[in-house]
Design a protein around this motif. Structure first.
Motif, short mmCIF file in Angstrom:
data_model
loop_
_atom_site.label_atom_id
_atom_site.label_comp_id
_atom_site.label_asym_id
_atom_site.label_seq_id
_atom_site.Cartn_x
_atom_site.Cartn_y
_atom_site.Cartn_z
N THR A 35 -79.69 46.94 -77.98
CA THR A 35 -79.12 46.93 -79.32
C THR A 35 -79.79 47.98 -80.20
OG1 THR A 35 -78.66 44.58 -79.09
CG2 THR A 35 -78.63 45.48 -81.33
N ILE A 36 -81.11 48.06 -80.14
CA ILE A 36 -81.85 49.03 -80.96
C ILE A 36 -81.50 50.46 -80.55
CG2 ILE A 36 -84.17 49.92 -81.46
CD1 ILE A 36 -85.11 46.94 -81.28
N VAL A 37 -81.46 50.72 -79.25
CA VAL A 37 -81.12 52.06 -78.77
C VAL A 37 -79.73 52.47 -79.24
CG1 VAL A 37 -80.62 53.42 -76.69
CG2 VAL A 37 -82.69 52.01 -76.79
N ILE A 79 -79.66 53.19 -83.00
CA ILE A 79 -80.22 54.51 -83.31
C ILE A 79 -79.20 55.60 -82.98
CG2 ILE A 79 -82.00 56.18 -82.63
CD1 ILE A 79 -83.90 53.71 -82.33
N LYS A 80 -78.51 55.47 -81.86
CA LYS A 80 -77.49 56.46 -81.51
C LYS A 80 -76.39 56.52 -82.56
CE LYS A 80 -77.86 56.14 -76.46
NZ LYS A 80 -77.13 55.71 -75.24
N VAL A 81 -75.95 55.37 -83.02
CA VAL A 81 -74.89 55.31 -84.03
C VAL A 81 -75.38 55.92 -85.34
CG1 VAL A 81 -73.50 53.76 -85.47
CG2 VAL A 81 -73.65 53.38 -83.01
N GLN A 82 -76.61 55.62 -85.73
CA GLN A 82 -77.16 56.18 -86.96
C GLN A 82 -77.22 57.70 -86.89
OE1 GLN A 82 -77.90 54.61 -89.88
NE2 GLN A 82 -76.89 52.91 -88.84
N LEU A 136 -75.34 59.65 -84.99
CA LEU A 136 -73.97 60.14 -85.00
C LEU A 136 -73.41 60.14 -86.42
CD1 LEU A 136 -71.41 61.05 -83.50
CD2 LEU A 136 -70.85 58.64 -83.21
N LEU A 137 -73.64 59.06 -87.16
CA LEU A 137 -73.16 58.99 -88.54
C LEU A 137 -73.81 60.06 -89.41
CD1 LEU A 137 -73.02 55.12 -89.07
CD2 LEU A 137 -71.08 56.69 -88.82
N LYS A 138 -75.09 60.29 -89.20
CA LYS A 138 -75.79 61.33 -89.98
C LYS A 138 -75.20 62.70 -89.68
CE LYS A 138 -80.31 63.31 -91.06
NZ LYS A 138 -79.68 64.45 -91.63
N SER A 139 -74.95 62.98 -88.39
CA SER A 139 -74.38 64.29 -88.05
C SER A 139 -72.98 64.44 -88.59
CB SER A 139 -74.40 64.51 -86.54
OG SER A 139 -73.48 63.69 -85.89
N LEU A 140 -72.19 63.36 -88.58
CA LEU A 140 -70.85 63.42 -89.18
C LEU A 140 -70.93 63.65 -90.69
CD1 LEU A 140 -69.04 60.54 -87.28
CD2 LEU A 140 -68.64 62.98 -87.01
N ASN A 141 -71.86 62.95 -91.32
CA ASN A 141 -72.04 63.12 -92.77
C ASN A 141 -72.49 64.55 -93.08
OD1 ASN A 141 -72.12 62.29 -95.45
ND2 ASN A 141 -74.32 61.90 -95.33
N ASP A 142 -73.40 65.10 -92.27
CA ASP A 142 -73.85 66.47 -92.48
C ASP A 142 -72.69 67.45 -92.32
OD1 ASP A 142 -76.39 65.50 -92.89
OD2 ASP A 142 -77.15 66.08 -90.90
#
Length: 106
Positions: free
Chosen positions: A85-87, A90-93, A95-101
């Motif tokens: 779940t943690i891994v 972190i992957k989703v976070q 991905l979301l950061k790169s999409l936001n960037d």
């Protein structure tokens, strides 16, 4: 080929919506047997999962869904735990950061 694929796929879906589960599943399995590619099989798999789910046959629905995900290259742990779940979190976070960037750059 395309017409037969579409007719069988749509017929399976319609029979499922009408509650004719045996007919729906038979048509879906016919599509799976004769389809040329995984993308041609997707609608049949979706119909099977929905059909099993509506009937309360959840183990069969999950088994089919996991099988399709494996064929698509997605590996899911059989017994997920907190580390998994943690891994994934972190992957989703990331991905979301790169999409936001990407969105803020445009």
């Amino acid at each position: 080929y395309e017409l037969c694929l579409d007719v069988h796929s749509f017929s399976a879906e319609i029979e499922n919506h009408c509650g004719n589960f045996a007919t729906s599943q038979g048509l879906a399995y016919t599509v799976l047997k004769n389809a040329h590619s995984l993308s041609d099989k997707v609608s049949a798999y979706i119909t099977l999962v929905a059909s099993f789910g509506v009937q309360g046959r959840f183990n069969e629905a999950v088994k089919v869904a996991f099988g399709v995900l494996r064929k698509l290259g997605e590996r899911l742990p059989r017994r997920p735990n907190m580390i998994h779940t943690i891994v994934e979190y972190i992957k989703v976070q990331r991905l979301l950061k790169s999409l936001n960037d990407d969105l803020t750059e445009h």
